[in-house]
Design an enzyme around this catalytic site. Structure first.
Site, PDB file in Angstrom:
ATOM      1  N   TYR A  48      -1.340  -4.205  13.512  1.00 18.01           N
ATOM      2  CA  TYR A  48      -2.226  -3.455  12.618  1.00 18.01           C
ATOM      3  C   TYR A  48      -3.235  -2.628  13.416  1.00 18.01           C
ATOM      4  CZ  TYR A  48      -5.327  -2.537   8.656  1.00 18.01           C
ATOM      5  OH  TYR A  48      -6.083  -1.926   7.690  1.00 18.01           O
ATOM      6  N   ASP A  60      -2.806  -3.139   2.955  1.00 22.77           N
ATOM      7  CA  ASP A  60      -3.262  -3.359   4.326  1.00 22.77           C
ATOM      8  C   ASP A  60      -4.389  -4.377   4.356  1.00 22.77           C
ATOM      9  OD1 ASP A  60      -1.426  -1.599   5.259  1.00 22.77           O
ATOM     10  OD2 ASP A  60      -2.838  -0.027   5.827  1.00 22.77           O
ATOM     11  N   GLU A  80       0.815  -1.213   0.000  1.00 21.41           N
ATOM     12  CA  GLU A  80       0.000   0.000   0.000  1.00 21.41           C
ATOM     13  C   GLU A  80       0.849   1.264   0.000  1.00 21.41           C
ATOM     14  OE1 GLU A  80      -3.615   1.690   2.795  1.00 21.41           O
ATOM     15  OE2 GLU A  80      -3.549  -0.436   2.265  1.00 21.41           O
TER      16      GLU A  80
END
Length: 692
Positions: A314, A110, A7
């Protein structure tokens, strides 16, 4: 060769180093059988109305219902037009060439709804048909990435996630574009916006603000008594509340003449207070706003940086639990904190083989588990990064600590026909409450109050009595932390029992989007900050008053849409059915908005104070000269205060506003001043002269 697409460049760099793709090229890395490239977030998105040949808006053109939706390169606004972002176009060409040269693709964007959409839109836009696999990881550490590459998943297993993301994207386009343009057409002037989640969130803020403003504060009184037994002094407070001073004084006189109170109840119980769970993103944002005064958007950006630096897992997670297979890493994470002076004492008290496993629950983990630190301990962070990292660190230590054991005592007292009471808490085992040290800092309700031994029938002498003067309090204005909670639990306030039960764990927005929704309200000049509180502007209140009875402002409907998106993700609902419902709703709301009648403030005709010839254009955020060769401009938001139209008129015509109060300096100190114009049309402050 296979192409790995991340990303962001920073993530691509980490993956490339691990895969041995160490040759740097323009827009990608290569080596060891891999191309590793990157996006810059959304390189491809849904086209703007101009991409459908619509350049202006009128009642006849609305609603716009694309069929099919068009995808375009990312666009940026240049003056009054949208043009393709040159950097996005350049990187898209790089990615297209790499896809063509590859036998397959590994998706490393992601691991979430938006990350999936970033790749799928790009894949579709480029017309690619190469097979792709998904790298699904919750942290960017070397260990996590290696494990992820060993367990790549077929990309099509995430079709449900993509369909939900695409449905959300299209729904937001349909409702946002059409409702915003319809409201702007109805207004006839100015820029307005409405949105699927934005408008119910604005409604929350406005409704609470009006309740606060219209609240009538009423004084009331209570009596506080001082007692002493076994050389210990303590106080009790009346359960009665008096509005009349005359009745209050009569009661006080009677109580003091009586001289003593009798204990009629003593209730003591042992309470086990379990430690908090891990942070999800919304929980972290709420805590950072309360303790660090960070906005939700700031917290998300900082957490994303910490993730990309491999210090935390995350961040865009909606879960507060971890699965069983992650538990084996927890003792290592906790033990690794022994190197930190401020964690060593707490860590040394924890028995690594007997940590509290309350955070383990496979059924409560969604796409990603709760926020954790990684084994990589940071050595140098900015002040804000360190503060957010510490919130996550100490929450982990709290979560795996023992429960806090408290003894709570509730005493009921009576004198004549008046009841008094007192509550006391004694900490037996501090457990997780000791992680942050002082109980007073953690929770003022846990301050220990020493009590003598009391039992029913005891008679206590009244040493003295005093009057407590209090006021009823209006509903609290929203802070960002409070608003995030309201968005997260929006379904709880729905009247319909069945709907409330279905929506109680859904709310409006998602952990990943709530911060951007709040920032949108700021950028639209719908809300502003008053210290830590969020309050609507005149424009925000005007929009709320106009649309509050429409479904677009209804939390229940918005939350139902969130449920539908979850069903699409889980394969329980066809995306096409949801999108058709969105089209029908868009048509309905557009027609309703176009019929609105605006009560607009009459704007004065003003001449530019600099060029002395051209007229001025008054907008929500600024006032500017319409002359092509004149650059005069005056911002309407000055030190946290919105200049009214009358302020602007006075400034331009007489060179000076009336005294403006509530201005706030950079240090947060409030002051009052006039705004004046000099001979060249430049504005400055003029302060009130103090007479000695």
């Amino acid at each position: 060769m296979k192409t790995v697409i991340a990303e962001k460049p920073s993530v691509a760099r980490e993956i490339a180093a691990l895969l041995g793709a160490d040759t740097k090229n323009d827009g990608f890395f290569s080596g060891n059988g891999y191309f590793v490239t990157w996006a810059f977030g959304h390189l491809v998105g849904l086209g703007m109305p101009s991409d459908y040949g619509i350049s202006g808006f009128s009642k006849d053109l609305l609603p716009i219902l694309p069929n099919p939706f068009l995808l375009t390169e990312r666009k940026i606004r240049v003056e009054n037009d949208w043009v393709a972002d040159k950097n996005a176009v350049r990187q898209l060409k790089v990615i297209e060439k790499l896809f063509q040269k590859s036998s397959g693709i590994i998706v490393a964007t992601d691991a979430g709804r938006e990350g999936e959409l970033i790749f799928r839109y790009l894949y579709e836009f480029l017309g690619c048909s190469k097979p792709f696999q998904r790298l699904w990881i919750s942290s960017l550490t070397e260990k996590a990435i290696k494990k992820g590459f060993e367990n790549l998943v077929s990309g099509f297993e995430f079709d449900g996630l993509y369909f939900a993301a695409r449905a959300r994207s299209r729904a937001d386009w349909l409702v946002g574009i059409n409702a915003s343009q319809a409201l702007s057409v109805a207004a006839g002037d100015g820029i307005y916006s409405l949105g699927r989640v934005q408008t119910p969130t604005l409604a929350l803020i406005c409704k609470r603000f009006l309740e606060h403003q219209n609240f009538v504060v009423k004084p009331f009184f209570q009596i506080e008594l001082l007692h002493n037994k076994q050389f210990i002094s303590f106080k009790s407070i009346s359960k009665n509340k008096w509005e009349s001073k005359r009745e209050l004084q009569q009661a006080r006189n009677s109580i003091e003449r009586n001289g003593s109170v009798e204990v009629f109840s003593v209730e003591t119980k042992i309470v086990t207070e379990q430690p908090p769970l891990l942070f999800d993103l919304t929980g972290l944002q709420k805590e950072a706003n309360k303790l660090l005064n960070l906005s939700a958007d700031e917290t998300l950006k900082i957490a994303q940086l910490l993730y990309e630096k491999q210090f935390i897992t995350y961040p865009r997670t909606g879960s507060r639990y971890i699965p069983g297979d992650v538990w084996e890493d927890i003792p290592k994470l906790v033990g690794g904190l022994m190197v930190r002076d401020d964690c060593r004492e707490v860590t040394s008290r924890l028995k690594l083989g007997r940590l509290n496993k309350r955070i383990v629950n496979d059924l409560r983990v969604t796409d990603h588990h709760g926020l954790l630190i990684t084994e990589k301990i940071p050595s140098a962070l900015s002040a804000k990064e360190a503060a957010v990292y510490d919130l996550i660190t100490f929450r982990l230590l709290e979560a795996v600590s023992d429960a806090c054991i408290k003894q709570q005592t509730k005493v009921g007292l009576q004198v004549l026909h008046y009841e008094f009471g007192l509550n006391a808490t004694k900490i037996i085992e501090p457990g997780w409450r000791a992680v942050k040290g002082s109980f007073e800092e953690v929770d003022s309700d846990l301050m220990e109050l020493e009590l003598p031994e009391l039992k029913e029938g005891d008679v206590l002498r009244i040493k003295s009595g005093s009057i407590l003067e209090k006021n009823t309090k209006p509903p609290l204005l929203y802070t960002e932390a409070f608003l995030l909670s309201a968005m997260e639990h929006a379904g709880r306030d729905i009247d319909e029992k069945e709907e409330r039960s279905a929506l109680k764990d859904v709310g409006i927005g998602t952990p990943a989007t709530r911060a951007s929704i709040i920032e949108t309200l700021f950028s639209r000049s719908y809300i502003l900050r008053d210290k830590k509180s969020l309050v609507p502007t005149e424009k925000g209140l005007q929009v709320y008053q106009l649309v509050r009875d429409f479904k677009i402002a209804d939390i229940a409907m918005t939350a139902q849409w969130e449920i539908a998106l979850h069903k699409i993700e889980n394969g329980e609902l066809e995306a096409a059915l949801f999108e058709k419902e969105m089209e029908d709703y868009t048509t309905l709301i557009t027609n309703e908005l176009l019929k609105l009648k605006f009560d607009r403030e009459e704007l004065p005709d003003l001449t530019c104070p600099k060029c002395k010839s051209s007229s001025l254009l008054i907008r929500d955020k600024l006032v500017k000269c319409t002359g092509s060769s004149c650059d005069w401009i005056q911002l309407r938001m000055v030190c946290g205060v919105q200049l009214s139209v009358s302020d602007i008129e006075s400034l331009v015509n007489s060179g000076k506003t009336s005294l403006i109060t509530g201005l706030k300096s950079k240090s947060g100190k409030k002051f009052s001043a006039y705004i004046v114009l000099d001979a060249e049309g430049k504005s400055r402050f003029e302060f009130v002269k103090k007479h000695i």
